[in-house]
Write a protein that holds these residues in place. Structure first.
Motif, mmCIF file in Angstrom:
data_model
loop_
_atom_site.group_PDB
_atom_site.id
_atom_site.type_symbol
_atom_site.label_atom_id
_atom_site.label_comp_id
_atom_site.label_asym_id
_atom_site.label_seq_id
_atom_site.Cartn_x
_atom_site.Cartn_y
_atom_site.Cartn_z
ATOM 1 N N SER A 5 0.790 -1.240 -0.085
ATOM 2 C CA SER A 5 0.089 -0.253 0.001
ATOM 3 C C SER A 5 0.858 1.283 -0.054
ATOM 4 O O SER A 5 2.004 1.004 0.494
ATOM 5 C CB SER A 5 -0.794 0.031 1.006
ATOM 6 N N THR A 6 0.181 2.365 -0.399
ATOM 7 C CA THR A 6 0.883 3.756 -0.438
ATOM 8 C C THR A 6 0.767 4.149 1.222
ATOM 9 O O THR A 6 -0.023 3.834 1.852
ATOM 10 C CB THR A 6 0.455 4.573 -1.230
ATOM 11 N N ARG A 7 1.728 5.133 1.227
ATOM 12 C CA ARG A 7 1.502 5.941 2.495
ATOM 13 C C ARG A 7 0.259 6.581 2.810
ATOM 14 O O ARG A 7 -0.380 6.386 3.866
ATOM 15 C CB ARG A 7 2.587 6.915 2.762
ATOM 16 N N ASP A 11 -2.553 5.993 5.847
ATOM 17 C CA ASP A 11 -2.739 6.992 6.594
ATOM 18 C C ASP A 11 -4.347 7.105 6.433
ATOM 19 O O ASP A 11 -4.937 7.186 7.615
ATOM 20 C CB ASP A 11 -2.093 8.276 6.061
ATOM 21 N N GLU A 12 -5.007 6.806 5.272
ATOM 22 C CA GLU A 12 -6.276 6.748 5.340
ATOM 23 C C GLU A 12 -7.033 5.867 6.147
ATOM 24 O O GLU A 12 -7.878 5.821 6.549
ATOM 25 C CB GLU A 12 -6.533 6.725 3.811
ATOM 26 N N PHE A 13 -6.513 4.640 5.976
ATOM 27 C CA PHE A 13 -6.883 3.363 6.840
ATOM 28 C C PHE A 13 -7.049 3.547 7.898
ATOM 29 O O PHE A 13 -7.775 3.395 8.895
ATOM 30 C CB PHE A 13 -5.901 2.086 6.579
ATOM 31 N N LEU A 71 3.751 3.790 9.709
ATOM 32 C CA LEU A 71 3.912 5.000 9.208
ATOM 33 C C LEU A 71 5.549 5.594 9.334
ATOM 34 O O LEU A 71 5.958 5.879 8.259
ATOM 35 C CB LEU A 71 2.935 6.111 9.666
ATOM 36 N N THR A 72 5.839 5.283 10.350
ATOM 37 C CA THR A 72 7.199 5.667 10.575
ATOM 38 C C THR A 72 8.276 4.498 10.001
ATOM 39 O O THR A 72 9.249 5.213 9.130
ATOM 40 C CB THR A 72 7.795 5.397 12.026
ATOM 41 N N ASN A 73 7.958 3.285 9.991
ATOM 42 C CA ASN A 73 8.608 2.436 9.202
ATOM 43 C C ASN A 73 8.681 2.646 7.683
ATOM 44 O O ASN A 73 9.472 2.590 6.825
ATOM 45 C CB ASN A 73 8.237 0.813 9.639
ATOM 46 N N TYR A 74 7.407 2.900 7.203
ATOM 47 C CA TYR A 74 7.212 3.238 5.740
ATOM 48 C C TYR A 74 7.702 4.514 5.386
ATOM 49 O O TYR A 74 8.601 4.486 4.319
ATOM 50 C CB TYR A 74 5.439 3.677 5.421
ATOM 51 N N ASP A 75 7.961 5.452 6.099
ATOM 52 C CA ASP A 75 8.758 6.598 5.924
ATOM 53 C C ASP A 75 10.233 6.214 5.769
ATOM 54 O O ASP A 75 11.075 6.825 5.066
ATOM 55 C CB ASP A 75 8.686 7.874 6.929
ATOM 56 N N ILE A 76 10.765 5.584 6.799
ATOM 57 C CA ILE A 76 12.354 5.193 6.810
ATOM 58 C C ILE A 76 12.613 4.332 5.533
ATOM 59 O O ILE A 76 13.333 4.542 4.964
ATOM 60 C CB ILE A 76 12.479 4.420 8.144
ATOM 61 N N ASP A 77 11.721 3.358 5.212
ATOM 62 C CA ASP A 77 11.751 2.521 3.989
ATOM 63 C C ASP A 77 12.090 3.268 3.111
ATOM 64 O O ASP A 77 12.844 3.036 1.884
ATOM 65 C CB ASP A 77 10.989 1.445 4.154
#
Length: 85
Positions: A5-7, A11-13, A71-77
């Motif tokens: 999924s996208t960020r 976030d929406e979920f 969300l944090t892990n998504y941003d780091i990745d």
């Protein structure tokens, strides 16, 4: 980790999903029940059981923070960082 999924979708979920709201409400009930058991008013629980209940409370709290972690892990990745801490 590769995300399906996208960020924005994540976030929406977490912001709008009634499923996530139901999950959080259920986790709050679980945490409340664990806290009641930890009071050990009857003195019937051994220290081992109390330790396990404390671990259960910690696990529920950690899952309640799932939104922030994802969300944090998504941003780091996405920045190419290593989130295998």
């Amino acid at each position: 980790m590769s995300y399906h999924s996208t960020r924005g979708q994540l976030d929406e979920f977490f912001k709008s999903s009634v499923i996530w709201k139901d999950i959080k409400e259920e986790l709050e009930v679980w945490l409340s029940e664990v806290h009641m058991q930890l009071e050990n008013n009857d003195g019937e629980f051994s220290s081992r059981i109390l330790d396990r209940l404390g671990g259960n409370a910690e696990a529920v709290r950690n899952f309640m923070d799932f939104r922030k972690v994802m969300l944090t892990n998504y941003d780091i990745d996405q920045m190419g960082g290593n989130n295998d801490a």
